[in-house]
Design a protein around this motif. Structure first.
Motif, PDB file in Angstrom:
ATOM      1  N   SER A  31       1.982   3.758  -0.160  1.00 47.71           N
ATOM      2  CA  SER A  31       1.113   2.899  -0.965  1.00 47.71           C
ATOM      3  C   SER A  31       1.020   3.304  -2.437  1.00 47.71           C
ATOM      4  O   SER A  31       0.931   2.417  -3.301  1.00 47.71           O
ATOM      5  CB  SER A  31      -0.281   2.829  -0.350  1.00 47.71           C
ATOM      6  N   PRO A  32       1.031   4.611  -2.796  1.00 46.10           N
ATOM      7  CA  PRO A  32       0.994   4.926  -4.234  1.00 46.10           C
ATOM      8  C   PRO A  32       2.150   4.291  -4.998  1.00 46.10           C
ATOM      9  O   PRO A  32       1.966   3.791  -6.110  1.00 46.10           O
ATOM     10  CB  PRO A  32       1.068   6.463  -4.252  1.00 46.10           C
ATOM     11  N   ASN A  33       3.336   4.304  -4.389  1.00 47.20           N
ATOM     12  CA  ASN A  33       4.485   3.703  -5.062  1.00 47.20           C
ATOM     13  C   ASN A  33       4.355   2.181  -5.108  1.00 47.20           C
ATOM     14  O   ASN A  33       4.686   1.542  -6.115  1.00 47.20           O
ATOM     15  CB  ASN A  33       5.783   4.088  -4.339  1.00 47.20           C
ATOM     16  N   ILE A  34       3.871   1.590  -4.010  1.00 48.93           N
ATOM     17  CA  ILE A  34       3.685   0.132  -3.983  1.00 48.93           C
ATOM     18  C   ILE A  34       2.689  -0.301  -5.055  1.00 48.93           C
ATOM     19  O   ILE A  34       2.918  -1.266  -5.801  1.00 48.93           O
ATOM     20  CB  ILE A  34       3.203  -0.317  -2.590  1.00 48.93           C
ATOM     21  N   ILE A  35       1.570   0.422  -5.145  1.00 47.50           N
ATOM     22  CA  ILE A  35       0.535   0.099  -6.139  1.00 47.50           C
ATOM     23  C   ILE A  35       1.107   0.223  -7.544  1.00 47.50           C
ATOM     24  O   ILE A  35       0.887  -0.642  -8.403  1.00 47.50           O
ATOM     25  CB  ILE A  35      -0.689   1.011  -5.956  1.00 47.50           C
ATOM     26  N   TRP A  36       1.852   1.304  -7.790  1.00 48.31           N
ATOM     27  CA  TRP A  36       2.447   1.509  -9.120  1.00 48.31           C
ATOM     28  C   TRP A  36       3.408   0.367  -9.451  1.00 48.31           C
ATOM     29  O   TRP A  36       3.410  -0.156 -10.572  1.00 48.31           O
ATOM     30  CB  TRP A  36       3.173   2.850  -9.156  1.00 48.31           C
ATOM     31  N   GLN A  37       4.225  -0.035  -8.489  1.00 48.04           N
ATOM     32  CA  GLN A  37       5.162  -1.133  -8.712  1.00 48.04           C
ATOM     33  C   GLN A  37       4.416  -2.430  -9.053  1.00 48.04           C
ATOM     34  O   GLN A  37       4.794  -3.148  -9.979  1.00 48.04           O
ATOM     35  CB  GLN A  37       6.034  -1.341  -7.464  1.00 48.04           C
ATOM     36  N   LEU A  38       3.374  -2.721  -8.308  1.00 45.31           N
ATOM     37  CA  LEU A  38       2.615  -3.945  -8.560  1.00 45.31           C
ATOM     38  C   LEU A  38       1.926  -3.908  -9.914  1.00 45.31           C
ATOM     39  O   LEU A  38       1.864  -4.916 -10.628  1.00 45.31           O
ATOM     40  CB  LEU A  38       1.587  -4.153  -7.448  1.00 45.31           C
ATOM     41  N   GLN A  39       1.411  -2.746 -10.297  1.00 40.69           N
ATOM     42  CA  GLN A  39       0.731  -2.624 -11.596  1.00 40.69           C
ATOM     43  C   GLN A  39       1.683  -2.822 -12.764  1.00 40.69           C
ATOM     44  O   GLN A  39       1.273  -3.245 -13.846  1.00 40.69           O
ATOM     45  CB  GLN A  39       0.065  -1.248 -11.700  1.00 40.69           C
ATOM     46  N   HIS A  40       2.957  -2.525 -12.558  1.00 43.93           N
ATOM     47  CA  HIS A  40       3.917  -2.595 -13.658  1.00 43.93           C
ATOM     48  C   HIS A  40       4.919  -3.740 -13.494  1.00 43.93           C
ATOM     49  O   HIS A  40       5.988  -3.725 -14.102  1.00 43.93           O
ATOM     50  CB  HIS A  40       4.670  -1.262 -13.772  1.00 43.93           C
TER      51      HIS A  40
END
Length: 340
Positions: A31-40
């Motif tokens: 999820s940290p990577n998914i969240i980062w991808q969505l934020q950017h």
């Protein structure tokens, strides 16, 4: 994997609550990577498009399939035995879905021109089944005498190719024996052309030297101005190399307007010096640079950076407009990656 399971008797796994519990745990882990991808703006999509247009377009589908044998020159007998065993052995019947998973994944990789090593993760399970199948073959009285021949078929090719398969030779020695590497297709780079060294080896040559060059240049910056100094590289490989080999040194992290580094770039309102690693600065920024001094040059003639003319540069007497110009360029790059 999903398609292969749906086409087999194992489709009942999709009615198992533990499958979805496991999927939920996996989502939490990543999820940290998914969240980062969505934020950017999901920059991975831009990465894949860029990869496809600049590298995968040069991949030959025939070469991709042929390279599978190179990865397991000695283990090819085990992989073939795994496929045969899964097809004809009654005790392996319930695991035949593995062949479907392997075949469908290889079809996808071949169609999308994947790099050869993308498929390596498929083989451990095949090596396991192949080993068990060979063991069963050698349990008969007359077949036990074939064990030495079988071992020789694995060990001899491995011994002959060990210095090619593993990075045990120095670059100069590889260049002397380039014919052997070229015959195995190991000198072909992502651009589809043959070069002096295997790409994975050449990519990493000179990294420590780049870091030393940045450190030597950094020490030429007056102490009072170091907090206003930007360390920047041409690409993410160079930036990563500097940040790794400069560990423990009193030097800031390297930046690059490339790949994910565009989201980690150190934005500064005041810049008095720039330590630049890579090609000589040129273009529109030159009018904002009062003094340009080359402090170091690459000495490793076999490194990719040497071929690109990389060096270390100290930029000073900078225009007050430079921080704003860099910020605009940075935001443009971020927009490209985030599809805005």
């Amino acid at each position: 994997m999903v398609v292969a399971l749906l086409l087999s008797a194992h489709r009942k796994v999709f009615r198992n609550k533990y499958l979805y519990a496991g999927m939920g745990i996996a989502v939490v882990i990543i999820s940290p990577n998914i969240i980062w991808q969505l934020q950017h703006g999901i920059p991975v999509l831009h990465h894949m498009k860029e990869l496809s247009e600049s590298q995968l377009v040069h991949v030959s589908r025939v070469s991709f399939l042929g390279d599978q044998l190179k990865f397991f020159v000695g283990g090819a007998f085990i992989v073939v035995a795994a496929v045969i065993g899964l097809i004809i052995s009654p005790s392996f019947r319930s695991y035949r879905v593995i062949i479907g998973i392997y075949a469908l994944t290889m079809l996808l990789f071949t169609y999308f021109r994947a790099k050869s090593y993308y498929s390596v993760g498929l083989y451990p399970v095949l090596l396991a089944f192949g080993s068990v199948y060979w063991e069963r073959i050698f349990t008969h009285d007359w077949t036990r005498y074939l064990r030495l021949l079988w071992v020789a078929l694995i060990v001899v090719p491995f011994g002959l190719l060990a210095n090619v398969i593993f990075p045990v030779m120095k670059p100069v020695k590889i260049r002397e024996k380039a014919g052997k590497f070229q015959a195995l297709g190991l000198l072909r780079w992502e651009d589809g052309e043959d070069h002096t060294l295997p790409q994975d080896f050449a990519d990493m040559l000179g990294w420590r030297e780049l870091a030393d060059m940045s450190w030597q240049t950094w020490q030429q910056v007056p102490d009072a101005d170091k907090r206003y100094t930007l360390l920047i590289c041409d690409n993410y490989g160079e930036a990563g190399a500097l940040n790794y080999y400069n560990r423990g040194r009193n030097i800031p992290l390297a930046n690059a307007m490339d790949a994910d580094y565009v989201f980690w770039f150190r934005e500064m309102d005041t810049i008095r010096y720039i330590v630049k690693i890579g090609k000589k600065p040129e273009g529109a920024y030159m009018k904002m640079i009062g003094r340009l001094q080359q402090t170091c040059v690459m000495k490793d003639t076999l490194s990719r950076e040497y071929l690109w003319g990389a060096g270390a540069w100290l930029l000073s007497d900078l225009s007050p407009e430079l921080p704003a110009a860099l910020k605009r360029a940075l935001h443009e790059e971020q927009n490209v990656y985030s599809r805005k």
